[in-house]
Design an enzyme around this catalytic site. Sequence first.
Site, PDB file in Angstrom:
ATOM      1  N   GLY A  14       0.841  -1.208   0.000  1.00 14.02           N
ATOM      2  CA  GLY A  14       0.000   0.000   0.000  1.00 14.02           C
ATOM      3  C   GLY A  14       0.872   1.253   0.000  1.00 14.02           C
ATOM      4  O   GLY A  14       1.870   1.304   0.712  1.00 14.02           O
ATOM      5  N   ARG A  75       0.973  -5.046  -5.137  1.00 12.73           N
ATOM      6  CA  ARG A  75       1.178  -6.234  -4.301  1.00 12.73           C
ATOM      7  C   ARG A  75       1.328  -7.377  -5.296  1.00 12.73           C
ATOM      8  O   ARG A  75       0.361  -7.759  -5.939  1.00 12.73           O
ATOM      9  CB  ARG A  75      -0.018  -6.452  -3.365  1.00 12.73           C
ATOM     10  N   ASP A 106       5.271  -5.063   5.931  1.00 13.07           N
ATOM     11  CA  ASP A 106       5.698  -6.438   6.240  1.00 13.07           C
ATOM     12  C   ASP A 106       5.727  -7.367   5.021  1.00 13.07           C
ATOM     13  O   ASP A 106       6.635  -8.183   4.879  1.00 13.07           O
ATOM     14  CB  ASP A 106       4.884  -7.026   7.392  1.00 13.07           C
ATOM     15  N   THR A 129       4.585   2.518   5.431  1.00 12.33           N
ATOM     16  CA  THR A 129       3.194   2.079   5.598  1.00 12.33           C
ATOM     17  C   THR A 129       2.485   3.011   6.560  1.00 12.33           C
ATOM     18  O   THR A 129       3.089   3.451   7.547  1.00 12.33           O
ATOM     19  CB  THR A 129       3.097   0.626   6.134  1.00 12.33           C
ATOM     20  N   ASP A 131       0.305   2.134   8.539  1.00 15.22           N
ATOM     21  CA  ASP A 131      -0.191   1.368   9.692  1.00 15.22           C
ATOM     22  C   ASP A 131       0.685   1.458  10.953  1.00 15.22           C
ATOM     23  O   ASP A 131       0.233   1.132  12.043  1.00 15.22           O
ATOM     24  CB  ASP A 131      -0.338  -0.108   9.324  1.00 15.22           C
ATOM     25  N   ASP A 133       2.957  -0.526  11.919  1.00 10.51           N
ATOM     26  CA  ASP A 133       2.936  -1.835  12.585  1.00 10.51           C
ATOM     27  C   ASP A 133       4.244  -2.618  12.413  1.00 10.51           C
ATOM     28  O   ASP A 133       4.240  -3.840  12.355  1.00 10.51           O
ATOM     29  CB  ASP A 133       1.743  -2.666  12.063  1.00 10.51           C
ATOM     30  N   ARG A 166     -25.596  13.650  17.680  1.00  8.85           N
ATOM     31  CA  ARG A 166     -25.465  12.296  17.117  1.00  8.85           C
ATOM     32  C   ARG A 166     -24.260  11.541  17.662  1.00  8.85           C
ATOM     33  O   ARG A 166     -23.293  12.142  18.140  1.00  8.85           O
ATOM     34  CB  ARG A 166     -25.292  12.396  15.597  1.00  8.85           C
ATOM     35  N   ARG A 175      -5.359  -2.802   8.871  1.00  5.10           N
ATOM     36  CA  ARG A 175      -5.874  -4.160   8.709  1.00  5.10           C
ATOM     37  C   ARG A 175      -5.587  -5.022   9.932  1.00  5.10           C
ATOM     38  O   ARG A 175      -6.444  -5.720  10.430  1.00  5.10           O
ATOM     39  CB  ARG A 175      -5.241  -4.780   7.459  1.00  5.10           C
ATOM     40  N   LYS A 216     -22.627  14.874  27.367  1.00  7.89           N
ATOM     41  CA  LYS A 216     -22.237  15.080  25.974  1.00  7.89           C
ATOM     42  C   LYS A 216     -23.398  15.185  25.012  1.00  7.89           C
ATOM     43  O   LYS A 216     -24.417  14.525  25.188  1.00  7.89           O
ATOM     44  CB  LYS A 216     -21.388  13.888  25.514  1.00  7.89           C
ATOM     45  N   ARG A 248     -24.742   7.282  13.346  1.00  7.09           N
ATOM     46  CA  ARG A 248     -24.295   7.335  11.954  1.00  7.09           C
ATOM     47  C   ARG A 248     -22.942   6.642  11.830  1.00  7.09           C
ATOM     48  O   ARG A 248     -22.157   6.648  12.789  1.00  7.09           O
ATOM     49  CB  ARG A 248     -24.146   8.782  11.466  1.00  7.09           C
TER      50      ARG A 248
HETATM   51  O1  F6P Z   1      -1.264  -1.479   4.697  1.00  8.60           O
HETATM   52  C1  F6P Z   1      -1.841  -0.236   4.580  1.00  8.60           C
HETATM   53  C2  F6P Z   1      -3.321  -0.351   4.366  1.00  8.60           C
HETATM   54  O2  F6P Z   1      -3.799   0.953   4.116  1.00  8.60           O
HETATM   55  C3  F6P Z   1      -4.096  -0.992   5.500  1.00  8.60           C
HETATM   56  O3  F6P Z   1      -4.355  -0.144   6.575  1.00  8.60           O
HETATM   57  C4  F6P Z   1      -5.340  -1.414   4.772  1.00  8.60           C
HETATM   58  O4  F6P Z   1      -5.987  -2.454   5.415  1.00  8.60           O
HETATM   59  C5  F6P Z   1      -4.819  -1.849   3.442  1.00  8.60           C
HETATM   60  O5  F6P Z   1      -3.625  -1.133   3.231  1.00  8.60           O
HETATM   61  C6  F6P Z   1      -5.785  -1.629   2.314  1.00  8.60           C
HETATM   62  O6  F6P Z   1      -5.209  -2.107   1.151  1.00  8.60           O
HETATM   63  P1  F6P Z   1      -5.818  -1.917  -0.300  1.00  8.60           P
HETATM   64  O7  F6P Z   1      -5.597  -0.493  -0.704  1.00  8.60           O
HETATM   65  O8  F6P Z   1      -5.068  -2.863  -1.157  1.00  8.60           O
HETATM   66  O9  F6P Z   1      -7.272  -2.221  -0.200  1.00  8.60           O
END
Ligand code: F6P
Length: 324
Positions: A14, A75, A106, A129, A131, A133, A166, A175, A216, A248
């Site tokens: 990504g 990918r 990763d 990334t 994320d 992570d 709301r 992910r 709130k 919502r």
């Molecule tokens: O790894 C980065 C990320 O944005 C994740 O947070 C997300 O789950 C995933 O890529 C989404 O991937 P794609 O753009 O292939 O749907």
Amino acid sequence: MSKIKNIAVLTSGGDAPGMNAAIRAVVRTGIYYNLNVFGIRRGYDGMVSGDIISMDAKSVANIIQRGGTILKTARSDEFRTIEGRQKAYENLRKHEIDALVVIGGDGTFTGASKFIEEFDFPVMGLPGTIDNDLLGTDFTIGYDTAINTVVDAVDKIRDTAESHDRLFVIEVMGRDSGLIALRSGISTGAEAVLIPEIKVDYDAIMTRLDKTRKNKASRIIIVAEGDQEGGMVVADKIKESFPSYDVRLSILGHIQRGGSPTCMDRVLASRVGVGAVEGLIEGRRGEMVGLIHGEVKYTPFSKAIKHIDKIDDNLTRIVEILSL
Ligand code: F6P
């Protein structure tokens, strides 16, 4: 010292804001050390198909501020096969490329590790990334920009939530990781943050929502997309428990991956980009370059890709304390 003369750089997985700043840093550091630098387009797919271009200082001019990746990304399924990796190796040899810098997460480093193992090829990695992570760096390239995008969006949603009394469930990316959710949740004053690393205790959340009801008008619940159930299910469950709430759902989606990188991401990308090329010249390989407490650190791919499953308790505690 190694005898590296020609290096290549690619982005994979990504995309993340700051990848262009990282490409720029790798290309210009290579040139600074008198190396020839190539760019591989569309990640490992381009390595397999031979989509390799020569890069000079000018080819990375005026990109530090741009989101996405000028090299494009993918990918790659083909690179997961030994035949694909063999083709990729032959393409690198054809251009006499003797070292590689990969920018990604990763999946990118898992592919790189296999490639090193099979072809004894020097590869260094940069953490790219949104994320955050990966182990071996305090932050990944793109994370700071992504959380700021989330904060901006949630602040806007809060305005309309407040006006209508709301409750909004807002799903953010991640992910396998709740780090986008957690930090953006703290900084937007979310009433609850649901992340994949922690089993959701609905009773506790409902009790808290009920208890704080009188304090709130608006309520924000941030849910990481990788959470056990996702935003839609969470919104339905809240509606079920509190039929009187005007609930919502807002799914922020890929807006989180775009945009101009923040200063933090540009500096991070520049520092680790320089670190990767200098590491290769020193003879390093199979490592991700990160920043820990402000210093450049090298972490083996095998360690970097071990998922962070232990979330800092302090962050989760803060959400609860401050959501009174
Ligand atoms: O790894 C980065 C990320 O944005 C994740 O947070 C997300 O789950 C995933 O890529 C989404 O991937 P794609 O753009 O292939 O749907």
